[in-house]
Structure formats: C-alpha cells, structure tokens
Design a protein around this motif. Sequence first.
Motif, PDB file in Angstrom:
ATOM      1  N   VAL A   1      30.972  -5.342 -35.704  1.00 44.57           N
ATOM      2  CA  VAL A   1      32.050  -4.538 -35.130  1.00 44.57           C
ATOM      3  C   VAL A   1      31.944  -4.535 -33.613  1.00 44.57           C
ATOM      4  O   VAL A   1      32.959  -4.589 -32.901  1.00 44.57           O
ATOM      5  N   ASP A   2      30.730  -4.497 -33.078  1.00 45.04           N
ATOM      6  CA  ASP A   2      30.515  -4.493 -31.628  1.00 45.04           C
ATOM      7  C   ASP A   2      30.572  -5.888 -31.019  1.00 45.04           C
ATOM      8  O   ASP A   2      30.754  -6.023 -29.803  1.00 45.04           O
ATOM      9  N   ASP A   3      30.394  -6.915 -31.814  1.00 39.43           N
ATOM     10  CA  ASP A   3      30.287  -8.281 -31.283  1.00 39.43           C
ATOM     11  C   ASP A   3      31.573  -9.091 -31.419  1.00 39.43           C
ATOM     12  O   ASP A   3      31.689 -10.167 -30.824  1.00 39.43           O
ATOM     13  N   ASN A   4      32.509  -8.609 -32.184  1.00 37.58           N
ATOM     14  CA  ASN A   4      33.717  -9.361 -32.500  1.00 37.58           C
ATOM     15  C   ASN A   4      34.857  -8.958 -31.561  1.00 37.58           C
ATOM     16  O   ASN A   4      35.742  -8.191 -31.914  1.00 37.58           O
TER      17      ASN A   4
ATOM     18  N   GLN B   1      40.622 -10.657 -36.290  1.00 39.47           N
ATOM     19  CA  GLN B   1      40.854  -9.224 -36.138  1.00 39.47           C
ATOM     20  C   GLN B   1      39.790  -8.664 -35.198  1.00 39.47           C
ATOM     21  O   GLN B   1      38.662  -8.413 -35.596  1.00 39.47           O
ATOM     22  N   ALA B   2      40.135  -8.518 -33.920  1.00 40.68           N
ATOM     23  CA  ALA B   2      39.172  -8.019 -32.942  1.00 40.68           C
ATOM     24  C   ALA B   2      38.812  -6.562 -33.246  1.00 40.68           C
ATOM     25  O   ALA B   2      39.682  -5.734 -33.499  1.00 40.68           O
ATOM     26  N   THR B   3      37.528  -6.272 -33.226  1.00 42.88           N
ATOM     27  CA  THR B   3      37.053  -4.907 -33.493  1.00 42.88           C
ATOM     28  C   THR B   3      36.201  -4.373 -32.345  1.00 42.88           C
ATOM     29  O   THR B   3      35.703  -3.252 -32.423  1.00 42.88           O
ATOM     30  N   ALA B   4      36.023  -5.163 -31.302  1.00 42.51           N
ATOM     31  CA  ALA B   4      35.169  -4.761 -30.188  1.00 42.51           C
ATOM     32  C   ALA B   4      35.964  -4.748 -28.892  1.00 42.51           C
ATOM     33  O   ALA B   4      37.015  -5.378 -28.779  1.00 42.51           O
ATOM     34  N   HIS B   5      35.449  -4.029 -27.930  1.00 43.08           N
ATOM     35  CA  HIS B   5      36.031  -4.004 -26.600  1.00 43.08           C
ATOM     36  C   HIS B   5      35.459  -5.153 -25.783  1.00 43.08           C
ATOM     37  O   HIS B   5      34.547  -5.853 -26.216  1.00 43.08           O
TER      38      HIS B   5
ATOM     39  N   PHE C   1      37.660   2.110 -34.580  1.00 49.17           N
ATOM     40  CA  PHE C   1      36.361   1.496 -34.849  1.00 49.17           C
ATOM     41  C   PHE C   1      35.180   2.137 -34.111  1.00 49.17           C
ATOM     42  O   PHE C   1      34.032   1.948 -34.516  1.00 49.17           O
ATOM     43  N   HIS C   2      35.442   2.891 -33.040  1.00 50.84           N
ATOM     44  CA  HIS C   2      34.321   3.374 -32.223  1.00 50.84           C
ATOM     45  C   HIS C   2      34.367   4.868 -31.891  1.00 50.84           C
ATOM     46  O   HIS C   2      33.325   5.466 -31.659  1.00 50.84           O
ATOM     47  N   PHE C   3      35.554   5.444 -31.817  1.00 48.60           N
ATOM     48  CA  PHE C   3      35.683   6.856 -31.457  1.00 48.60           C
ATOM     49  C   PHE C   3      36.680   7.527 -32.406  1.00 48.60           C
ATOM     50  O   PHE C   3      37.764   7.946 -32.000  1.00 48.60           O
ATOM     51  N   LEU C   4      36.300   7.637 -33.658  1.00 51.61           N
ATOM     52  CA  LEU C   4      37.196   8.219 -34.656  1.00 51.61           C
ATOM     53  C   LEU C   4      37.528   9.656 -34.264  1.00 51.61           C
ATOM     54  O   LEU C   4      36.627  10.478 -34.073  1.00 51.61           O
TER      55      LEU C   4
ATOM     56  N   ILE D   1      31.588  -2.012 -41.949  1.00 48.35           N
ATOM     57  CA  ILE D   1      32.494  -1.471 -40.934  1.00 48.35           C
ATOM     58  C   ILE D   1      32.514   0.051 -41.008  1.00 48.35           C
ATOM     59  O   ILE D   1      32.448   0.749 -39.987  1.00 48.35           O
ATOM     60  N   THR D   2      32.583   0.568 -42.219  1.00 47.15           N
ATOM     61  CA  THR D   2      32.583   2.021 -42.411  1.00 47.15           C
ATOM     62  C   THR D   2      31.298   2.638 -41.869  1.00 47.15           C
ATOM     63  O   THR D   2      31.321   3.698 -41.228  1.00 47.15           O
ATOM     64  N   ALA D   3      30.180   1.969 -42.116  1.00 50.09           N
ATOM     65  CA  ALA D   3      28.886   2.461 -41.618  1.00 50.09           C
ATOM     66  C   ALA D   3      28.884   2.530 -40.101  1.00 50.09           C
ATOM     67  O   ALA D   3      28.359   3.483 -39.509  1.00 50.09           O
ATOM     68  N   HIS D   4      29.470   1.533 -39.454  1.00 46.04           N
ATOM     69  CA  HIS D   4      29.518   1.528 -37.988  1.00 46.04           C
ATOM     70  C   HIS D   4      30.331   2.711 -37.465  1.00 46.04           C
ATOM     71  O   HIS D   4      29.874   3.463 -36.589  1.00 46.04           O
TER      72      HIS D   4
END
Length: 364
Positions: A34-37, A54-58, A78-81, A125-128
């Motif tokens: 999630v952080d690397d993509n 599907q980009a999941t990272a900044h 993905f990072h700040f729910l 992804i959910t764990a992240h």
Amino acid sequence: MQLDMHYYGTYAMARAAGMSKEAATVAATAAQFVDDNAHKQTAELKDGARIDSQATAHHAADIKNIDREDQRRVWVPFHFLPGNEGDSYTERLICRMDSPIAKQMVKSNIARASDSPFALELMGITAHVYADTFSHYGFSGISSRWNRVHNDSIKLHELEDDMYDYIKGKAKRHFKKNGDQGGLFENVKRWVVSFGGETLSGALGHGAVATYPDRPYLHWDFDYEHPDKHASNRNNYETFLIGCEKLHGMFADFLQQSPEHSDWDGVAFGDIKDKVSGVLEVQADKQGRINAWNAAAKAGDIYCGMKEEIPVYDPWHQEWSDICWLDDSSKVIDFKLYRYFQAASMHRNYVLRELLPLHGLVVQ
C-alpha cells in the motif's frame, strides 16, 4: 507506520493468529505494498486487453507532487481513514484510532473476502488501513488547518542520546525540504477562495510532525495550531501495542470465515503480548526494528515456542513487467499484483462510495 510494522509486524500477527506461512506472506506483502505502490500505469496487452494499475501510495519522493485528487482517492481511503468526530466537515475527516468507521471497514472487508480470489490481498490492504489508525490518528488525509502544528512545541521523551540525535536529524532534513508544516497546500475548502474570502493554506497528513507518529518506541508531545484542538501527548508504544492486538484479532476473525488459509491453531494475543511489547520498545532505526521482529520470531517468542524466520519483504513491482508481456489476458488473475489491484479498487470504492456516505461524509 513503516516497513517494520506494515510488513514484519503484520506477518507476525497474521501467523500468530493461525495463518499459514504462504498466506501470511501474501497478506503482509499487500499491507506494505500500500505504501510502495505509487505508480499510475496502463498496460495494453497483446490480445487487446487493457489493465490500469491502482495507485495506493502518495508520491513519497517529493511531497509537493501530491495533488488534490491523490488526497481524496489515496490518502483518505488508504492512509487516513476518517473518524467522523466533531462538528465541521474537515474536522470529521480527521483519522481516529479504532473508530466505529474503522471497525465497520474491517468487518465488511472480512465478509467481502469470503470466496474471493483476492481475499489475502484485500486483508493485507485492510490491515494497513486499520493499523494506520493507531499511528495517524489526530491528522487527516486532506490539506487542512486542522493538521497544522506549532513546530517548536514538539518534545521527545525517554530517548537514548544516539536515537534522539538520529530522529532530530531526520526531522530537520524533512522540514528543510518541505517547510515547517511538512508541505503547505491549498486548503480543501476551496469555496472560501471562490467567493472572495481569505485564501487558507493547510498542512497534509502528519507532515507537520515528520515521521514521529511512525516510530513505535516514541513518547512525545506537541501542540496543534488550531484553537479547537488541545495539546497532544502521545505514547506510540501503547497505541502500537493495541494496534498489534487488533490486527491479531482481525486475522483470527478472517480465519474463522476462511479456514483454508490456516495451517495451525495459532496463539492467543495475551500469551505473546509481553514479547510483542518488547519488540515495539526497541529504540532503533527501521532496519533495527525489523531485526527485532525477526529475532523474536526466530527465538519462538511470537509463536509460543515455534521458531521460524519472517520471509524478507519482496514487493510485486516485477510482476507488472510480466503482466505487460502476457499473450493471454485471462492469465492475469494468476498474478498477486493484479489481485492486489482488484482488492485496492474494491476497497477504495467501498470506502469512498459506500462506507463514508453511510456516515454522512462525501469525499468524492
């Protein structure tokens, strides 16, 4: 959180919950990925099929490249729910630790993973996202004045001298590159500008406090700039330990539904809590913290006597090249990277189009 928690800690909690080595590796790799993509790519395959990543990272290389679309489609789901607490819209977007929204996300994604070909990728992804609520709480994934901090108010406590110097040095370089708020952006509230009001600039995520929220051993405090936010005293060790317990419980619940991904009974978190605590308290750089997880696993501390190594993190970037050369696009489902894209797309749409609107939050 960083690689030490998102991959090595996640693997340890999944394995301790009863997940097989192979399944835990996939789930933990997805959690870190999630952080690397960060790439947005398109592949045109030989048989005419098209695949969009599907980009999941900044854009970690330069925070100034983060645009408003990234904030809403990447940072928020993905990072700040969002925690949905407070009165104003932007306050409700602030991430909260183990919020009702986070718990609902976990429950729903476990159910959605049932009989899914991308179940393990979805659980990673959910764990992240879930784990990040235990480190990113108090900040939001959109540019907002609520994220701004009095930079000179940050205080670090109970650190060994060499670690104090190391962390302060990292933060100094961060602020020199990005400014004392970790990067300033046009405030999410564009309406004010459009109607002739004052232009407001906000900080993004936890950039105003550098990587302090990501370090599991850190005890620190700071003051927000916003008049309605109080001073924050944070003990990362305590919240990370709760996060590990919650991840263990999440994986245990998943395995109750999908026992085919389990190869042993697992252990209760209470039986390993002291050992996990010892890992989290290690004051070290990222590699040192990874070494601590590996040492605990090899010593049998995490699995109540079962001794084994945690596999080295191996991201799925190479699979993109392999996918691009496929003659038969139907074979793409065999790639973990494609299943990751499926899971990421489903998670993003669920959070932005279903979960948050159910709570009166429309982000996109």
